[in-house]
Design an enzyme around this catalytic site. Structure first.
Site, PDB file in Angstrom:
ATOM      1  NE  ARG A 104      -2.686   0.043   3.537  1.00  0.00           N
ATOM      2  CZ  ARG A 104      -3.539   0.460   4.444  1.00  0.00           C
ATOM      3  NH1 ARG A 104      -4.832   0.485   4.168  1.00  0.00           N
ATOM      4  NH2 ARG A 104      -3.152   0.860   5.621  1.00  0.00           N
ATOM      5  CB  THR A 108      -2.326   7.013  -2.851  1.00  0.00           C
ATOM      6  OG1 THR A 108      -1.644   5.755  -2.977  1.00  0.00           O
ATOM      7  CG2 THR A 108      -1.493   8.108  -3.490  1.00  0.00           C
ATOM      8  CG  ASP A 200       2.422  -2.872   9.135  1.00  0.00           C
ATOM      9  OD1 ASP A 200       2.660  -4.029   8.724  1.00  0.00           O
ATOM     10  OD2 ASP A 200       2.523  -1.870   8.415  1.00  0.00           O
ATOM     11  CG  ASP A 203       6.114  -3.146   9.959  1.00  0.00           C
ATOM     12  OD1 ASP A 203       6.819  -3.569   9.025  1.00  0.00           O
ATOM     13  OD2 ASP A 203       5.787  -1.946  10.075  1.00  0.00           O
TER      14      ASP A 203
HETATM   15  C1  PRP Z   1      -1.152  -4.629   4.401  1.00  0.00           C
HETATM   16  C2  PRP Z   1      -1.944  -5.915   4.513  1.00  0.00           C
HETATM   17  C3  PRP Z   1      -2.739  -5.935   3.251  1.00  0.00           C
HETATM   18  C4  PRP Z   1      -3.044  -4.480   3.046  1.00  0.00           C
HETATM   19  C5  PRP Z   1      -4.447  -4.206   3.488  1.00  0.00           C
HETATM   20  O1  PRP Z   1      -0.062  -4.803   3.583  1.00  0.00           O
HETATM   21  O2  PRP Z   1      -1.125  -7.047   4.680  1.00  0.00           O
HETATM   22  O3  PRP Z   1      -2.056  -6.453   2.141  1.00  0.00           O
HETATM   23  O4  PRP Z   1      -2.115  -3.743   3.862  1.00  0.00           O
HETATM   24  O5  PRP Z   1      -4.805  -2.906   3.228  1.00  0.00           O
HETATM   25  P1  PRP Z   1      -5.896  -2.482   2.155  1.00  0.00           P
HETATM   26  O6  PRP Z   1      -7.068  -3.385   2.349  1.00  0.00           O
HETATM   27  O7  PRP Z   1      -6.189  -1.044   2.522  1.00  0.00           O
HETATM   28  O8  PRP Z   1      -5.285  -2.598   0.797  1.00  0.00           O
HETATM   29  P2  PRP Z   1       1.054  -3.672   3.363  1.00  0.00           P
HETATM   30  O9  PRP Z   1       0.729  -2.854   2.177  1.00  0.00           O
HETATM   31  O10 PRP Z   1       1.305  -2.954   4.637  1.00  0.00           O
HETATM   32  O11 PRP Z   1       2.305  -4.528   2.912  1.00  0.00           O
HETATM   33  P3  PRP Z   1       3.145  -5.653   3.679  1.00  0.00           P
HETATM   34  O12 PRP Z   1       2.312  -6.907   3.670  1.00  0.00           O
HETATM   35  O13 PRP Z   1       4.351  -5.768   2.824  1.00  0.00           O
HETATM   36  O14 PRP Z   1       3.455  -5.186   5.070  1.00  0.00           O
HETATM   37  N1  URA Z   2      -2.537  -3.176   6.908  1.00  0.00           N
HETATM   38  C1  URA Z   2      -2.176  -3.637   8.125  1.00  0.00           C
HETATM   39  O1  URA Z   2      -1.176  -4.340   8.254  1.00  0.00           O
HETATM   40  N2  URA Z   2      -2.941  -3.292   9.171  1.00  0.00           N
HETATM   41  C2  URA Z   2      -4.031  -2.532   9.052  1.00  0.00           C
HETATM   42  O2  URA Z   2      -4.687  -2.268  10.069  1.00  0.00           O
HETATM   43  C3  URA Z   2      -4.385  -2.062   7.774  1.00  0.00           C
HETATM   44  C4  URA Z   2      -3.621  -2.407   6.713  1.00  0.00           C
END
Ligand code: PRP
Ligand code: URA
Length: 209
Positions: A104, A108, A200, A203
């Protein structure tokens, strides 16, 4: 219209409480996500078709059932979806695993795709797309779209925690995709995080900040 399945088994709810707790460290967080993924896989596979075959037991012949439907493909959304793959493979060890890489954009909140690799026999498989979090829904919508474009037809989406907005967005974009969640939370905050959520997921799984 797609169906929202809230899998509120007591074991899942118990483990989810520890997953949500900010004092749970990376090792325990990872193990708990893995365990919940296994428990959720038990529910998500409940409608798998069976066929009857005849076998010989040590005592007599018997009619008995085996799985008869398409083979399964599991598609984690990178990175956090990786934390759920092994838990599902414990129940469906023959499944193949594809990957969709998305993150994400923090400004944005829109997903940016950086990697897609699916099993070569994509049209012969039913797919389970997995990600712990369904927040705005943007990542799930794009990942599902991406695997549909490559030939996937029968798709389920599985996550730990969803927001009402995320569920609605996925249902609108992909009315053919059923959604399986361990919890439907209250809302999103101004940064697109699920409230109360678990923070997160990526993380916390990988110990990054
Ligand atoms: C997080 C999560 C989803 C997304 C959800 O990933 O694991 O993939 O956000 O958010 P959304 O429904 O608003 O799209 P992130 O982009 O933080 O990446 P990561 O898995 O690499 O930490
Ligand atoms: N991605 C995450 O990892 N946590 C949230 O709460 C939303 C998006």
């Amino acid at each position: 219209m797609s169906t929202l399945h809230i899998i509120n088994h007591p074991l899942i709810q118990h483990k989810l409480t520890y997953i949500r707790n900010k004092n749970t460290g990376t090792k325990d967080f990872r193990e708990l996500v893995d365990e919940v993924a296994t428990l959720m896989a038990f529910e998500i596979t409940r409608d798998m078709p069976l066929e009857e075959i005849e076998i010989e037991t040590p005592v007599s012949t018997a009619k008995s059932k085996i799985l008869s439907g398409k083979k399964i493909g599991i598609v984690p959304i990178l990175r956090a979806g990786l934390g759920m793959v092994d838990g599902i493979l414990k129940l469906i060890p023959a499944a193949k695993v594809g990957h969709v890489g998305l993150y994400r954009d923090p400004e944005t909140l829109k997903p940016v795709e950086y990697y897609v690799k699916l099993p070569s026999d994509v049209e012969e498989r039913d797919f389970i797309v997995v990600d712990p979090m369904l927040a705005t829904g943007g990542s799930a919508i794009d990942a599902i779209q991406s695997i549909k474009q490559r030939g996937a037809k029968n798709i389920k989406f599985m996550c730990l925690v969803a927001s009402p907005q995320g569920v609605e967005a996925v249902q609108e974009a992909h009315p053919d995709v059923d959604i399986y969640v361990a919890a439907l939370d209250e809302k999103l905050n101004d940064h697109g995080y699920i409230v109360p959520g678990l923070g997160d997921a990526g993380d916390r799984l990988f110990g990054t900040k």
